[in-house]
Design a protein around this motif. Structure first.
Motif, PDB file in Angstrom:
ATOM      1  N   CYS A 149       0.837  -1.213   0.000  1.00 49.82           N
ATOM      2  CA  CYS A 149       0.000   0.000   0.000  1.00 49.82           C
ATOM      3  C   CYS A 149       0.868   1.257   0.000  1.00 49.82           C
ATOM      4  O   CYS A 149       0.596   2.213  -0.738  1.00 49.82           O
ATOM      5  N   TYR A 150       1.889   1.263   0.852  1.00 52.42           N
ATOM      6  CA  TYR A 150       2.775   2.432   0.931  1.00 52.42           C
ATOM      7  C   TYR A 150       3.605   2.566  -0.346  1.00 52.42           C
ATOM      8  O   TYR A 150       3.741   3.659  -0.906  1.00 52.42           O
ATOM      9  N   THR A 153       4.857  16.213  -2.332  1.00 47.77           N
ATOM     10  CA  THR A 153       4.483  16.066  -0.913  1.00 47.77           C
ATOM     11  C   THR A 153       3.279  15.134  -0.807  1.00 47.77           C
ATOM     12  O   THR A 153       2.351  15.200  -1.619  1.00 47.77           O
ATOM     13  N   ILE A 154       3.309  14.284   0.200  1.00 49.40           N
ATOM     14  CA  ILE A 154       2.258  13.272   0.339  1.00 49.40           C
ATOM     15  C   ILE A 154       1.983  13.040   1.821  1.00 49.40           C
ATOM     16  O   ILE A 154       2.912  13.051   2.630  1.00 49.40           O
ATOM     17  N   ALA A 155       0.699  12.871   2.149  1.00 49.96           N
ATOM     18  CA  ALA A 155       0.320  12.579   3.537  1.00 49.96           C
ATOM     19  C   ALA A 155      -0.317  11.195   3.610  1.00 49.96           C
ATOM     20  O   ALA A 155      -1.186  10.859   2.798  1.00 49.96           O
ATOM     21  N   PHE A 156       0.144  10.406   4.572  1.00 51.66           N
ATOM     22  CA  PHE A 156      -0.397   9.060   4.798  1.00 51.66           C
ATOM     23  C   PHE A 156      -1.107   8.980   6.147  1.00 51.66           C
ATOM     24  O   PHE A 156      -0.577   9.474   7.146  1.00 51.66           O
ATOM     25  N   PRO A 157      -2.214   8.268   6.206  1.00 49.30           N
ATOM     26  CA  PRO A 157      -2.761   7.863   7.507  1.00 49.30           C
ATOM     27  C   PRO A 157      -2.100   6.531   7.894  1.00 49.30           C
ATOM     28  O   PRO A 157      -1.329   5.979   7.107  1.00 49.30           O
ATOM     29  N   ALA A 158      -2.419   6.044   9.076  1.00 50.08           N
ATOM     30  CA  ALA A 158      -1.902   4.741   9.514  1.00 50.08           C
ATOM     31  C   ALA A 158      -2.818   3.656   8.928  1.00 50.08           C
ATOM     32  O   ALA A 158      -3.784   3.218   9.557  1.00 50.08           O
ATOM     33  N   ILE A 159      -2.478   3.249   7.703  1.00 55.75           N
ATOM     34  CA  ILE A 159      -3.322   2.320   6.931  1.00 55.75           C
ATOM     35  C   ILE A 159      -3.560   1.015   7.707  1.00 55.75           C
ATOM     36  O   ILE A 159      -2.630   0.478   8.326  1.00 55.75           O
ATOM     37  N   SER A 160      -4.782   0.550   7.659  1.00 55.19           N
ATOM     38  CA  SER A 160      -5.231  -0.740   8.253  1.00 55.19           C
ATOM     39  C   SER A 160      -5.318  -0.762   9.790  1.00 55.19           C
ATOM     40  O   SER A 160      -5.731  -1.777  10.347  1.00 55.19           O
ATOM     41  N   THR A 161      -4.933   0.331  10.457  1.00 57.95           N
ATOM     42  CA  THR A 161      -4.883   0.273  11.935  1.00 57.95           C
ATOM     43  C   THR A 161      -6.203   0.636  12.611  1.00 57.95           C
ATOM     44  O   THR A 161      -6.272   0.704  13.834  1.00 57.95           O
ATOM     45  N   ASP A 210       1.568  -0.601  16.712  1.00 57.11           N
ATOM     46  CA  ASP A 210       3.045  -0.565  16.708  1.00 57.11           C
ATOM     47  C   ASP A 210       3.604  -1.248  15.470  1.00 57.11           C
ATOM     48  O   ASP A 210       4.531  -0.748  14.828  1.00 57.11           O
ATOM     49  N   ASP A 211       3.040  -2.381  15.125  1.00 55.42           N
ATOM     50  CA  ASP A 211       3.514  -3.117  13.962  1.00 55.42           C
ATOM     51  C   ASP A 211       3.192  -2.365  12.666  1.00 55.42           C
ATOM     52  O   ASP A 211       4.018  -2.285  11.752  1.00 55.42           O
ATOM     53  N   GLY A 212       1.998  -1.795  12.614  1.00 55.05           N
ATOM     54  CA  GLY A 212       1.594  -1.019  11.431  1.00 55.05           C
ATOM     55  C   GLY A 212       2.518   0.184  11.232  1.00 55.05           C
ATOM     56  O   GLY A 212       2.868   0.531  10.102  1.00 55.05           O
ATOM     57  N   ALA A 213       2.915   0.799  12.332  1.00 53.57           N
ATOM     58  CA  ALA A 213       3.805   1.964  12.267  1.00 53.57           C
ATOM     59  C   ALA A 213       5.188   1.544  11.769  1.00 53.57           C
ATOM     60  O   ALA A 213       5.785   2.212  10.921  1.00 53.57           O
ATOM     61  N   ARG A 214       5.699   0.421  12.277  1.00 49.94           N
ATOM     62  CA  ARG A 214       7.027  -0.051  11.829  1.00 49.94           C
ATOM     63  C   ARG A 214       7.025  -0.360  10.340  1.00 49.94           C
ATOM     64  O   ARG A 214       7.936   0.036   9.604  1.00 49.94           O
ATOM     65  N   THR A 215       6.006  -1.071   9.894  1.00 48.81           N
ATOM     66  CA  THR A 215       5.922  -1.408   8.464  1.00 48.81           C
ATOM     67  C   THR A 215       5.844  -0.145   7.613  1.00 48.81           C
ATOM     68  O   THR A 215       6.508  -0.035   6.580  1.00 48.81           O
ATOM     69  N   ALA A 216       5.047   0.822   8.073  1.00 50.80           N
ATOM     70  CA  ALA A 216       4.888   2.073   7.324  1.00 50.80           C
ATOM     71  C   ALA A 216       6.232   2.787   7.200  1.00 50.80           C
ATOM     72  O   ALA A 216       6.652   3.155   6.087  1.00 50.80           O
ATOM     73  N   ARG A 262       2.557   8.312  18.978  1.00 53.76           N
ATOM     74  CA  ARG A 262       3.691   7.743  19.733  1.00 53.76           C
ATOM     75  C   ARG A 262       4.244   6.493  19.055  1.00 53.76           C
ATOM     76  O   ARG A 262       5.450   6.273  19.053  1.00 53.76           O
ATOM     77  N   ALA A 263       3.376   5.694  18.480  1.00 54.67           N
ATOM     78  CA  ALA A 263       3.839   4.483  17.791  1.00 54.67           C
ATOM     79  C   ALA A 263       4.726   4.861  16.597  1.00 54.67           C
ATOM     80  O   ALA A 263       5.772   4.243  16.364  1.00 54.67           O
ATOM     81  N   PHE A 264       4.335   5.880  15.862  1.00 55.10           N
ATOM     82  CA  PHE A 264       5.128   6.299  14.697  1.00 55.10           C
ATOM     83  C   PHE A 264       6.423   6.979  15.146  1.00 55.10           C
ATOM     84  O   PHE A 264       7.469   6.810  14.510  1.00 55.10           O
ATOM     85  N   GLU A 265       6.343   7.722  16.235  1.00 51.47           N
ATOM     86  CA  GLU A 265       7.535   8.375  16.773  1.00 51.47           C
ATOM     87  C   GLU A 265       8.573   7.307  17.128  1.00 51.47           C
ATOM     88  O   GLU A 265       9.754   7.418  16.793  1.00 51.47           O
ATOM     89  N   SER A 266       8.090   6.270  17.776  1.00 55.11           N
ATOM     90  CA  SER A 266       9.003   5.214  18.183  1.00 55.11           C
ATOM     91  C   SER A 266       9.541   4.444  16.967  1.00 55.11           C
ATOM     92  O   SER A 266      10.716   4.076  16.914  1.00 55.11           O
ATOM     93  N   ALA A 267       8.693   4.243  15.954  1.00 58.54           N
ATOM     94  CA  ALA A 267       9.142   3.551  14.738  1.00 58.54           C
ATOM     95  C   ALA A 267      10.178   4.379  13.971  1.00 58.54           C
ATOM     96  O   ALA A 267      11.100   3.821  13.363  1.00 58.54           O
ATOM     97  N   LEU A 268      10.039   5.686  14.018  1.00 61.89           N
ATOM     98  CA  LEU A 268      10.992   6.553  13.318  1.00 61.89           C
ATOM     99  C   LEU A 268      12.349   6.553  13.998  1.00 61.89           C
ATOM    100  O   LEU A 268      13.382   6.725  13.372  1.00 61.89           O
ATOM    101  N   GLY A 269      12.318   6.343  15.329  1.00 62.04           N
ATOM    102  CA  GLY A 269      13.562   6.229  16.090  1.00 62.04           C
ATOM    103  C   GLY A 269      14.227   7.569  16.331  1.00 62.04           C
ATOM    104  O   GLY A 269      13.742   8.607  15.934  1.00 62.04           O
TER     105      GLY A 269
END
Ligand code: AR6
Length: 171
Positions: free
Chosen positions: A100-101, A115-123, A131-137, A164-171
Protein backbone atom coordinates in the motif's frame (compact mmCIF):
# COMPACT_ATOMS: atom_id res chain seq x y z
CA UNK A 1 16.87 13.83 0.94
CA UNK A 2 13.19 13.21 1.61
CA UNK A 3 11.93 14.38 4.98
CA UNK A 4 9.61 12.15 6.95
CA UNK A 5 7.45 14.13 9.35
CA UNK A 6 4.78 13.24 11.89
CA UNK A 7 1.81 15.26 12.96
CA UNK A 8 -1.19 14.47 15.10
CA UNK A 9 -4.36 15.64 13.38
CA UNK A 10 -6.86 15.24 10.58
CA UNK A 11 -5.50 14.19 7.19
CA UNK A 12 -8.29 15.96 5.28
CA UNK A 13 -6.97 19.44 6.21
CA UNK A 14 -3.37 18.85 5.04
CA UNK A 15 -1.89 21.09 2.36
CA UNK A 16 0.06 18.52 0.41
CA UNK A 17 -0.03 17.39 -3.22
CA UNK A 18 -1.50 13.99 -2.42
CA UNK A 19 -3.51 12.59 0.48
CA UNK A 20 -3.63 8.82 0.81
CA UNK A 21 -6.98 7.23 1.61
CA UNK A 22 -7.27 3.96 3.54
CA UNK A 23 -10.13 2.83 1.31
CA UNK A 24 -11.79 -0.52 0.64
CA UNK A 25 -11.94 -2.46 -2.61
CA UNK A 26 -15.31 -1.05 -3.62
CA UNK A 27 -13.84 2.50 -3.78
CA UNK A 28 -17.33 3.68 -2.90
CA UNK A 29 -16.62 5.04 0.58
CA UNK A 30 -16.85 3.83 4.14
CA UNK A 31 -16.03 4.95 7.67
CA UNK A 32 -12.81 6.20 9.30
CA UNK A 33 -10.39 8.13 7.12
CA UNK A 34 -12.33 7.12 3.99
CA UNK A 35 -15.57 8.64 5.30
CA UNK A 36 -13.76 11.81 6.38
CA UNK A 37 -12.08 12.26 2.97
CA UNK A 38 -15.31 11.83 1.01
CA UNK A 39 -17.18 14.18 3.37
CA UNK A 40 -14.56 16.89 3.18
CA UNK A 41 -13.68 16.45 -0.50
CA UNK A 42 -17.28 16.42 -1.70
CA UNK A 43 -19.03 14.42 -4.46
CA UNK A 44 -16.35 14.84 -7.15
CA UNK A 45 -14.24 12.11 -5.52
CA UNK A 46 -17.05 9.56 -5.45
CA UNK A 47 -17.94 10.44 -9.05
CA UNK A 48 -14.38 9.59 -10.16
CA UNK A 49 -14.36 6.45 -8.05
CA UNK A 50 -17.56 5.30 -9.79
CA UNK A 51 -15.88 5.86 -13.17
CA UNK A 52 -12.91 3.76 -12.06
CA UNK A 53 -15.34 1.01 -11.03
CA UNK A 54 -17.13 1.23 -14.37
CA UNK A 55 -13.80 1.05 -16.24
CA UNK A 56 -10.44 -0.36 -15.17
CA UNK A 57 -11.50 -1.52 -11.69
CA UNK A 58 -14.72 -3.32 -12.49
CA UNK A 59 -13.85 -5.98 -9.93
CA UNK A 60 -12.72 -3.47 -7.34
CA UNK A 61 -9.28 -2.18 -6.33
CA UNK A 62 -7.13 -5.10 -5.16
CA UNK A 63 -5.64 -5.13 -1.66
CA UNK A 64 -2.19 -3.52 -1.78
CA UNK A 65 -2.91 -1.53 -4.97
CA UNK A 66 -3.35 2.25 -5.30
CA UNK A 67 -5.15 4.60 -7.69
CA UNK A 68 -5.58 8.38 -7.80
CA UNK A 69 -8.59 10.68 -8.13
CA UNK A 70 -9.15 14.39 -7.68
CA UNK A 71 -9.17 15.68 -4.10
CA UNK A 72 -12.37 17.64 -4.79
CA UNK A 73 -12.81 20.54 -2.36
CA UNK A 74 -9.76 19.74 -0.25
CA UNK A 75 -6.47 21.68 -0.45
CA UNK A 76 -4.62 18.68 -1.84
CA UNK A 77 -4.47 18.05 -5.60
CA UNK A 78 -5.07 14.32 -5.50
CA UNK A 79 -6.41 11.56 -3.30
CA UNK A 80 -4.54 8.29 -3.71
CA UNK A 81 -6.84 5.45 -2.71
CA UNK A 82 -5.24 2.28 -1.45
CA UNK A 83 -6.73 -0.82 0.14
CA UNK A 84 -5.00 -2.14 3.23
CA UNK A 85 -5.19 -5.79 4.29
CA UNK A 86 -7.49 -6.83 7.12
CA UNK A 87 -5.24 -7.96 9.99
CA UNK A 88 -5.05 -11.73 10.43
CA UNK A 89 -3.72 -13.71 13.39
CA UNK A 90 -3.21 -16.76 11.14
CA UNK A 91 -1.51 -15.26 8.12
CA UNK A 92 1.27 -12.68 7.74
CA UNK A 93 -0.10 -9.98 5.46
CA UNK A 94 2.69 -7.44 6.07
CA UNK A 95 3.75 -7.54 2.41
CA UNK A 96 0.31 -6.32 1.39
CA UNK A 97 0.48 -3.50 3.93
CA UNK A 98 3.95 -2.54 2.68
CA UNK A 99 2.59 -2.66 -0.88
CA UNK A 100 0.00 0.00 0.00
CA UNK A 101 2.78 2.43 0.93
CA UNK A 102 4.99 1.48 -2.03
CA UNK A 103 2.18 1.66 -4.62
CA UNK A 104 0.90 4.96 -3.23
CA UNK A 105 4.39 6.46 -3.57
CA UNK A 106 4.67 5.06 -7.09
CA UNK A 107 1.33 6.61 -8.13
CA UNK A 108 2.33 9.90 -6.48
CA UNK A 109 5.55 9.92 -8.49
CA UNK A 110 3.63 9.25 -11.72
CA UNK A 111 1.51 12.29 -10.93
CA UNK A 112 4.58 14.41 -10.21
CA UNK A 113 3.68 14.96 -6.55
CA UNK A 114 6.42 16.11 -4.20
CA UNK A 115 4.48 16.07 -0.91
CA UNK A 116 2.26 13.27 0.34
CA UNK A 117 0.32 12.58 3.54
CA UNK A 118 -0.40 9.06 4.80
CA UNK A 119 -2.76 7.86 7.51
CA UNK A 120 -1.90 4.74 9.51
CA UNK A 121 -3.32 2.32 6.93
CA UNK A 122 -5.23 -0.74 8.25
CA UNK A 123 -4.88 0.27 11.93
CA UNK A 124 -8.55 1.22 12.39
CA UNK A 125 -11.47 -0.86 11.13
CA UNK A 126 -9.02 -3.39 9.62
CA UNK A 127 -7.56 -4.18 13.05
CA UNK A 128 -3.80 -3.98 12.43
CA UNK A 129 -1.81 -3.56 15.70
CA UNK A 130 -0.62 0.05 15.80
CA UNK A 131 3.05 -0.57 16.71
CA UNK A 132 3.51 -3.12 13.96
CA UNK A 133 1.59 -1.02 11.43
CA UNK A 134 3.80 1.96 12.27
CA UNK A 135 7.03 -0.05 11.83
CA UNK A 136 5.92 -1.41 8.46
CA UNK A 137 4.89 2.07 7.32
CA UNK A 138 8.16 3.73 8.31
CA UNK A 139 10.42 0.94 7.01
CA UNK A 140 8.61 0.76 3.68
CA UNK A 141 8.56 4.50 3.13
CA UNK A 142 12.25 4.81 4.03
CA UNK A 143 13.16 2.05 1.60
CA UNK A 144 10.98 3.39 -1.24
CA UNK A 145 11.38 7.19 -1.27
CA UNK A 146 14.85 7.29 -2.83
CA UNK A 147 13.25 6.03 -6.07
CA UNK A 148 10.44 8.61 -6.08
CA UNK A 149 9.79 12.31 -6.73
CA UNK A 150 8.72 12.82 -3.11
CA UNK A 151 10.39 15.48 -0.97
CA UNK A 152 8.14 15.22 2.08
CA UNK A 153 6.24 12.26 3.47
CA UNK A 154 3.93 13.32 6.26
CA UNK A 155 2.31 10.72 8.49
CA UNK A 156 -0.90 12.19 9.88
CA UNK A 157 -1.88 10.36 13.03
CA UNK A 158 -5.32 10.77 14.45
CA UNK A 159 -4.60 10.26 18.12
CA UNK A 160 -1.72 10.33 20.56
CA UNK A 161 -1.37 6.55 20.66
CA UNK A 162 -0.79 6.46 16.91
CA UNK A 163 1.55 9.44 17.07
CA UNK A 164 3.69 7.74 19.73
CA UNK A 165 3.84 4.48 17.79
CA UNK A 166 5.13 6.30 14.70
CA UNK A 167 7.54 8.38 16.77
CA UNK A 168 9.00 5.21 18.18
CA UNK A 169 9.14 3.55 14.74
CA UNK A 170 10.99 6.55 13.32
CA UNK A 171 13.56 6.23 16.09
N1 AR6 B 1 -7.21 11.69 9.69
C1 AR6 B 1 -6.16 10.88 9.98
N2 AR6 B 1 -6.32 9.63 10.48
C2 AR6 B 1 -7.59 9.19 10.70
C3 AR6 B 1 -8.74 9.98 10.41
C4 AR6 B 1 -8.51 11.30 9.88
N3 AR6 B 1 -9.51 12.12 9.56
N4 AR6 B 1 -9.85 9.25 10.73
C5 AR6 B 1 -9.41 8.06 11.20
N5 AR6 B 1 -8.06 8.02 11.21
P1 AR6 B 1 -9.50 3.39 9.17
P2 AR6 B 1 -8.48 0.93 7.91
C6 AR6 B 1 -7.14 6.94 11.60
O1 AR6 B 1 -10.51 2.61 9.93
O2 AR6 B 1 -8.16 0.34 9.22
C7 AR6 B 1 -13.15 2.29 6.13
O3 AR6 B 1 -14.49 2.04 6.40
C8 AR6 B 1 -7.69 5.84 12.49
O4 AR6 B 1 -7.64 6.25 13.84
O5 AR6 B 1 -9.90 4.67 8.56
O6 AR6 B 1 -7.47 0.84 6.80
C9 AR6 B 1 -12.76 1.93 4.69
O7 AR6 B 1 -13.83 2.18 3.79
C10 AR6 B 1 -6.73 4.71 12.18
O8 AR6 B 1 -5.54 4.81 12.97
O9 AR6 B 1 -8.86 2.50 7.96
C11 AR6 B 1 -12.45 0.48 4.80
O10 AR6 B 1 -13.62 -0.29 4.74
C12 AR6 B 1 -6.32 4.93 10.72
O11 AR6 B 1 -6.77 6.25 10.42
C13 AR6 B 1 -11.83 0.35 6.18
O12 AR6 B 1 -12.37 1.43 6.94
C14 AR6 B 1 -6.95 3.94 9.74
O13 AR6 B 1 -8.27 3.62 10.17
C15 AR6 B 1 -10.34 0.50 6.15
O14 AR6 B 1 -9.83 0.26 7.43
Amino acid sequence: MTSITLIQGDITTQSVDAIVNAANSTLLGGGGVDGAIHRRGGPAILAECRELRAGPYRRGLPVGAAVATTAGDMDARWVIHTVGPVYSHDEDRSDLLASCYRESLRVATELGATTIAFPAISTGVYGWPMDDGARTAVETVRATVPDTSIEEVRFVLFDQRAYRAFESALG
